[in-house]
Write a protein that holds these residues in place. Sequence first.
Motif, short mmCIF file in Angstrom:
data_model
loop_
_atom_site.label_atom_id
_atom_site.label_comp_id
_atom_site.label_asym_id
_atom_site.label_seq_id
_atom_site.Cartn_x
_atom_site.Cartn_y
_atom_site.Cartn_z
N LYS A 55 0.83 -1.22 0.00
CA LYS A 55 0.00 0.00 0.00
C LYS A 55 0.87 1.26 0.00
O LYS A 55 0.52 2.26 -0.63
N ASN A 56 1.99 1.19 0.70
CA ASN A 56 2.86 2.37 0.84
C ASN A 56 4.07 2.33 -0.09
O ASN A 56 4.98 3.14 0.08
N ASN A 57 4.06 1.39 -1.05
CA ASN A 57 5.19 1.25 -1.98
C ASN A 57 6.52 1.19 -1.24
O ASN A 57 7.49 1.85 -1.62
N THR A 58 6.56 0.41 -0.19
CA THR A 58 7.74 0.30 0.67
C THR A 58 8.81 -0.56 0.02
O THR A 58 8.53 -1.64 -0.49
N ASN A 59 10.03 -0.05 0.03
CA ASN A 59 11.19 -0.83 -0.39
C ASN A 59 11.74 -1.49 0.88
O ASN A 59 12.14 -0.80 1.81
N TYR A 60 11.75 -2.79 0.95
CA TYR A 60 12.11 -3.49 2.17
C TYR A 60 12.98 -4.71 1.88
O TYR A 60 13.02 -5.20 0.76
N LYS A 61 13.64 -5.16 2.91
CA LYS A 61 14.40 -6.40 2.91
C LYS A 61 14.12 -7.10 4.23
O LYS A 61 14.07 -6.46 5.28
N ILE A 62 13.95 -8.40 4.20
CA ILE A 62 13.76 -9.21 5.40
C ILE A 62 15.10 -9.90 5.67
O ILE A 62 15.59 -10.65 4.82
N VAL A 63 15.68 -9.63 6.83
CA VAL A 63 17.00 -10.18 7.16
C VAL A 63 16.86 -11.12 8.36
O VAL A 63 16.38 -10.71 9.42
N LEU A 64 17.28 -12.35 8.16
CA LEU A 64 17.31 -13.34 9.24
C LEU A 64 18.72 -13.29 9.82
O LEU A 64 19.70 -13.63 9.15
N ASN A 65 18.79 -12.83 11.05
CA ASN A 65 20.07 -12.50 11.66
C ASN A 65 20.97 -13.69 11.96
O ASN A 65 20.49 -14.77 12.28
N PRO A 66 22.27 -13.44 11.91
CA PRO A 66 23.26 -14.47 12.27
C PRO A 66 23.50 -14.46 13.78
O PRO A 66 24.26 -13.64 14.28
N LEU A 81 8.28 -17.14 4.20
CA LEU A 81 8.72 -15.75 4.10
C LEU A 81 9.00 -15.35 2.65
O LEU A 81 8.61 -14.27 2.21
N LYS A 82 9.65 -16.25 1.91
CA LYS A 82 9.95 -15.96 0.51
C LYS A 82 8.68 -15.87 -0.33
O LYS A 82 8.59 -15.05 -1.25
N THR A 83 7.70 -16.70 -0.03
CA THR A 83 6.44 -16.67 -0.76
C THR A 83 5.71 -15.35 -0.50
O THR A 83 5.18 -14.73 -1.43
N ILE A 84 5.68 -14.91 0.73
CA ILE A 84 4.97 -13.67 1.08
C ILE A 84 5.72 -12.44 0.59
O ILE A 84 5.14 -11.56 -0.05
N PHE A 85 7.01 -12.36 0.88
CA PHE A 85 7.77 -11.13 0.64
C PHE A 85 8.59 -11.16 -0.65
O PHE A 85 9.14 -10.14 -1.04
N GLY A 86 8.71 -12.32 -1.27
CA GLY A 86 9.51 -12.45 -2.49
C GLY A 86 10.91 -12.93 -2.16
O GLY A 86 11.55 -12.39 -1.25
N SER A 87 11.39 -13.91 -2.92
CA SER A 87 12.73 -14.46 -2.69
C SER A 87 13.81 -13.39 -2.76
O SER A 87 14.81 -13.46 -2.04
N ASN A 88 13.60 -12.39 -3.59
CA ASN A 88 14.60 -11.33 -3.76
C ASN A 88 14.63 -10.37 -2.58
O ASN A 88 15.51 -9.50 -2.52
N ASN A 89 13.71 -10.51 -1.64
CA ASN A 89 13.66 -9.61 -0.48
C ASN A 89 14.00 -10.30 0.84
O ASN A 89 13.98 -9.66 1.88
N VAL A 90 14.27 -11.60 0.81
CA VAL A 90 14.55 -12.35 2.04
C VAL A 90 16.00 -12.82 2.02
O VAL A 90 16.43 -13.47 1.08
N TYR A 91 16.72 -12.47 3.08
CA TYR A 91 18.14 -12.80 3.19
C TYR A 91 18.38 -13.59 4.47
O TYR A 91 18.10 -13.11 5.56
N ASP A 92 18.89 -14.79 4.30
CA ASP A 92 19.06 -15.70 5.41
C ASP A 92 20.52 -15.79 5.83
O ASP A 92 21.35 -16.35 5.12
N PHE A 93 20.82 -15.25 7.01
CA PHE A 93 22.16 -15.34 7.59
C PHE A 93 22.15 -16.24 8.82
O PHE A 93 23.09 -16.22 9.61
N SER A 94 21.08 -17.01 9.00
CA SER A 94 20.97 -17.88 10.18
C SER A 94 21.83 -19.13 9.99
O SER A 94 22.28 -19.43 8.89
N GLY A 95 22.03 -19.84 11.09
CA GLY A 95 22.75 -21.12 11.03
C GLY A 95 24.25 -20.98 11.10
O GLY A 95 24.80 -19.94 11.48
#
Length: 128
Positions: A55-66, A81-95
């Motif tokens: 709705k707000n044309n937000t540029n966002y990234k989802i970061v899973l912290n290390p 998370l990738k399905t909802i927010f898009g694979s290009n917006n989800v970054y996994d640094f966990s594990g």
Amino acid sequence: THTIVNAAIERNTDSFYNYKKDIFYKRTDTQRVSPIIIDSSKLNYLIAIKKVFDKNNTNYKIVLNPLYKQLKINDTDLQTLKTIFGSNNVYDFSGINEITNNCRNYYEASHYRPHVAKYIMDSIYKKM
């Protein structure tokens, strides 16, 4: 306060981490995976957040912290998370990874140092 701690680390890194040795416990080499945590209630919240972003044309990234404990996000939750927010917006640094393998990337078990934040930001935005 992190500025003061960073200065202390820079002055005597070994002393700082020796003092914190109880926090930086020995971990196993086996990757541990978190249980699925995104249930229907959390799923609804995530979808609502995505609607606000759209709705707000937000540029966002989802970061899973290390985190130092090296717990990997469950593949099901990651896919959600990738399905909802898009694979290009989800970054996994966990594990287990190059960040979490080095205790000197942390102040304590859950707060990483500025050079790690810079690494994360660089890796996200250099891919764009």
